[in-house]
Scaffold this motif. Structure first.
Motif, PDB file in Angstrom:
ATOM      1  N   ALA A   1       7.514  46.814  35.261  1.00 32.86           N
ATOM      2  CA  ALA A   1       6.623  46.682  37.039  1.00 32.86           C
ATOM      3  C   ALA A   1       5.555  45.720  37.496  1.00 32.86           C
ATOM      4  N   ALA A   2       5.110  46.067  36.730  1.00 38.74           N
ATOM      5  CA  ALA A   2       3.424  45.146  36.467  1.00 38.74           C
ATOM      6  C   ALA A   2       4.339  43.755  36.159  1.00 38.74           C
ATOM      7  N   LYS A   3       5.218  43.181  35.816  1.00 37.80           N
ATOM      8  CA  LYS A   3       5.152  41.957  35.556  1.00 37.80           C
ATOM      9  C   LYS A   3       6.931  41.502  37.225  1.00 37.80           C
ATOM     10  N   GLY A   4       6.604  42.944  38.346  1.00 43.32           N
ATOM     11  CA  GLY A   4       7.373  43.058  39.306  1.00 43.32           C
ATOM     12  C   GLY A   4       8.446  42.742  39.049  1.00 43.32           C
ATOM     13  N   ALA A   5       9.189  43.268  38.075  1.00 45.64           N
ATOM     14  CA  ALA A   5      10.570  43.502  37.226  1.00 45.64           C
ATOM     15  C   ALA A   5      11.067  44.790  37.706  1.00 45.64           C
ATOM     16  N   THR A   6      12.114  45.094  37.951  1.00 42.12           N
ATOM     17  CA  THR A   6      13.000  46.641  37.750  1.00 42.12           C
ATOM     18  C   THR A   6      13.530  46.478  35.882  1.00 42.12           C
ATOM     19  N   LEU A   7      13.211  47.934  35.172  1.00 42.15           N
ATOM     20  CA  LEU A   7      13.453  48.553  34.385  1.00 42.15           C
ATOM     21  C   LEU A   7      14.271  50.039  34.696  1.00 42.15           C
ATOM     22  N   LYS A   8      15.862  50.003  34.379  1.00 42.46           N
ATOM     23  CA  LYS A   8      16.121  51.100  35.000  1.00 42.46           C
ATOM     24  C   LYS A   8      16.754  51.871  33.689  1.00 42.46           C
ATOM     25  N   LEU A   9      16.441  53.303  33.879  1.00 43.03           N
ATOM     26  CA  LEU A   9      17.124  54.198  32.346  1.00 43.03           C
ATOM     27  C   LEU A   9      18.109  54.917  32.512  1.00 43.03           C
ATOM     28  N   ILE A  10      19.173  54.435  32.347  1.00 40.84           N
ATOM     29  CA  ILE A  10      20.506  54.505  31.947  1.00 40.84           C
ATOM     30  C   ILE A  10      20.999  55.522  31.598  1.00 40.84           C
ATOM     31  N   SER A  11      21.981  56.909  31.617  1.00 41.59           N
ATOM     32  CA  SER A  11      22.924  57.573  30.803  1.00 41.59           C
ATOM     33  C   SER A  11      22.533  57.733  30.024  1.00 41.59           C
ATOM     34  N   PRO A  12      21.406  58.899  30.254  1.00 38.27           N
ATOM     35  CA  PRO A  12      20.326  59.599  28.819  1.00 38.27           C
ATOM     36  C   PRO A  12      22.002  60.652  28.197  1.00 38.27           C
ATOM     37  N   SER A  13      21.217  60.299  27.225  1.00 36.28           N
ATOM     38  CA  SER A  13      22.043  61.383  26.026  1.00 36.28           C
ATOM     39  C   SER A  13      22.201  63.168  27.032  1.00 36.28           C
ATOM     40  N   GLU A  14      22.712  63.465  26.803  1.00 33.11           N
ATOM     41  CA  GLU A  14      22.686  65.485  26.932  1.00 33.11           C
ATOM     42  C   GLU A  14      21.537  65.651  25.929  1.00 33.11           C
ATOM     43  N   GLN A  15      21.041  65.742  25.449  1.00 27.15           N
ATOM     44  CA  GLN A  15      19.743  65.955  24.521  1.00 27.15           C
ATOM     45  C   GLN A  15      18.437  65.596  25.539  1.00 27.15           C
ATOM     46  N   LEU A  16      18.682  64.041  26.431  1.00 26.07           N
ATOM     47  CA  LEU A  16      17.752  64.018  26.897  1.00 26.07           C
ATOM     48  C   LEU A  16      17.361  64.493  28.520  1.00 26.07           C
ATOM     49  N   LYS A  17      19.326  64.686  28.567  1.00 26.89           N
ATOM     50  CA  LYS A  17      19.156  65.460  30.299  1.00 26.89           C
ATOM     51  C   LYS A  17      17.962  66.495  30.378  1.00 26.89           C
ATOM     52  N   LYS A  18      18.092  67.481  29.517  1.00 25.52           N
ATOM     53  CA  LYS A  18      17.897  68.663  29.444  1.00 25.52           C
ATOM     54  C   LYS A  18      16.254  68.288  29.612  1.00 25.52           C
ATOM     55  N   PHE A  19      15.863  67.322  29.210  1.00 22.12           N
ATOM     56  CA  PHE A  19      14.271  67.242  29.282  1.00 22.12           C
ATOM     57  C   PHE A  19      13.654  66.313  31.025  1.00 22.12           C
ATOM     58  N   ILE A  20      15.323  65.803  31.385  1.00 17.81           N
ATOM     59  CA  ILE A  20      14.722  65.381  32.543  1.00 17.81           C
ATOM     60  C   ILE A  20      14.011  66.435  33.260  1.00 17.81           C
ATOM     61  N   ILE A  21      15.795  67.508  33.537  1.00 15.29           N
ATOM     62  CA  ILE A  21      15.219  68.770  34.317  1.00 15.29           C
ATOM     63  C   ILE A  21      15.032  69.129  33.999  1.00 15.29           C
ATOM     64  N   LEU A  22      13.778  70.203  33.080  1.00 11.33           N
ATOM     65  CA  LEU A  22      13.220  70.466  32.777  1.00 11.33           C
ATOM     66  C   LEU A  22      11.487  70.234  33.123  1.00 11.33           C
ATOM     67  N   TYR A  23      11.675  69.006  33.433  1.00  7.06           N
ATOM     68  CA  TYR A  23       9.944  68.470  33.657  1.00  7.06           C
ATOM     69  C   TYR A  23      10.060  67.540  35.353  1.00  7.06           C
ATOM     70  N   ASP A  24      11.621  67.790  35.546  1.00  3.61           N
ATOM     71  CA  ASP A  24      11.506  67.345  37.294  1.00  3.61           C
ATOM     72  C   ASP A  24      11.643  65.667  37.680  1.00  3.61           C
ATOM     73  N   LEU A  25      11.819  65.201  36.886  1.00  2.00           N
ATOM     74  CA  LEU A  25      12.320  63.805  35.957  1.00  2.00           C
ATOM     75  C   LEU A  25      12.880  62.819  36.589  1.00  2.00           C
ATOM     76  N   ASN A  26      13.777  63.394  37.247  1.00  2.00           N
ATOM     77  CA  ASN A  26      15.164  62.537  37.937  1.00  2.00           C
ATOM     78  C   ASN A  26      15.125  61.316  38.340  1.00  2.00           C
ATOM     79  N   ASP A  27      14.550  61.550  39.003  1.00  2.00           N
ATOM     80  CA  ASP A  27      13.374  60.230  39.960  1.00  2.00           C
ATOM     81  C   ASP A  27      13.288  58.945  39.380  1.00  2.00           C
ATOM     82  N   PHE A  28      13.406  58.961  38.121  1.00  2.00           N
ATOM     83  CA  PHE A  28      13.505  57.949  36.404  1.00  2.00           C
ATOM     84  C   PHE A  28      14.787  57.216  36.137  1.00  2.00           C
TER      85      PHE A  28
END
Length: 97
Positions: A64-91
């Motif tokens: 983002a600092a370089k004006g580019a977009t990096l998408k984080l895609i297809s999180p693993s099942e273990q990572l999905k649990k972390f995303i839900i727990l900490y409400d990181l769905n937007d990322f």
């Protein structure tokens, strides 16, 4: 330890992205991905802790600092649990579009 495998404008991450891995990767974080990387494929992550999530978000921030977009895609099942727990769905994107 996590491994990053570049394939064109996509990069696949596999293995463990925990505090120990982040400590090893931190100094090279600005150069770990090719400049034209658009997507970081996360389905191969076996384990990720809060340091690993912070590292992924740092990579997004570097792009983002370089004006580019990096998408984080297809999180693993273990990572999905972390995303839900900490409400990181937007990322994270469930599947590549």
């Amino acid at each position: 330890m996590a491994t990053f495998k570049q394939q064109g404008d996509n990069c696949s991450v596999s293995g463990r992205l925990d505090q120990d891995a982040v400590i090893r990767l931190w100094s090279g974080r600005s150069n770990i991905l090719e400049p034209d990387t658009a997507c970081l494929q996360l389905s191969g992550i076996e384990y990720c802790d809060s340091a690993g999530v912070a590292f992924l978000l740092e990579l997004v921030s570097i792009f983002a600092a370089k004006g580019a977009t990096l998408k984080l895609i297809s999180p693993s099942e273990q990572l999905k649990k972390f995303i839900i727990l900490y409400d990181l769905n937007d990322f994270f994107i469930e599947e590549a579009k």
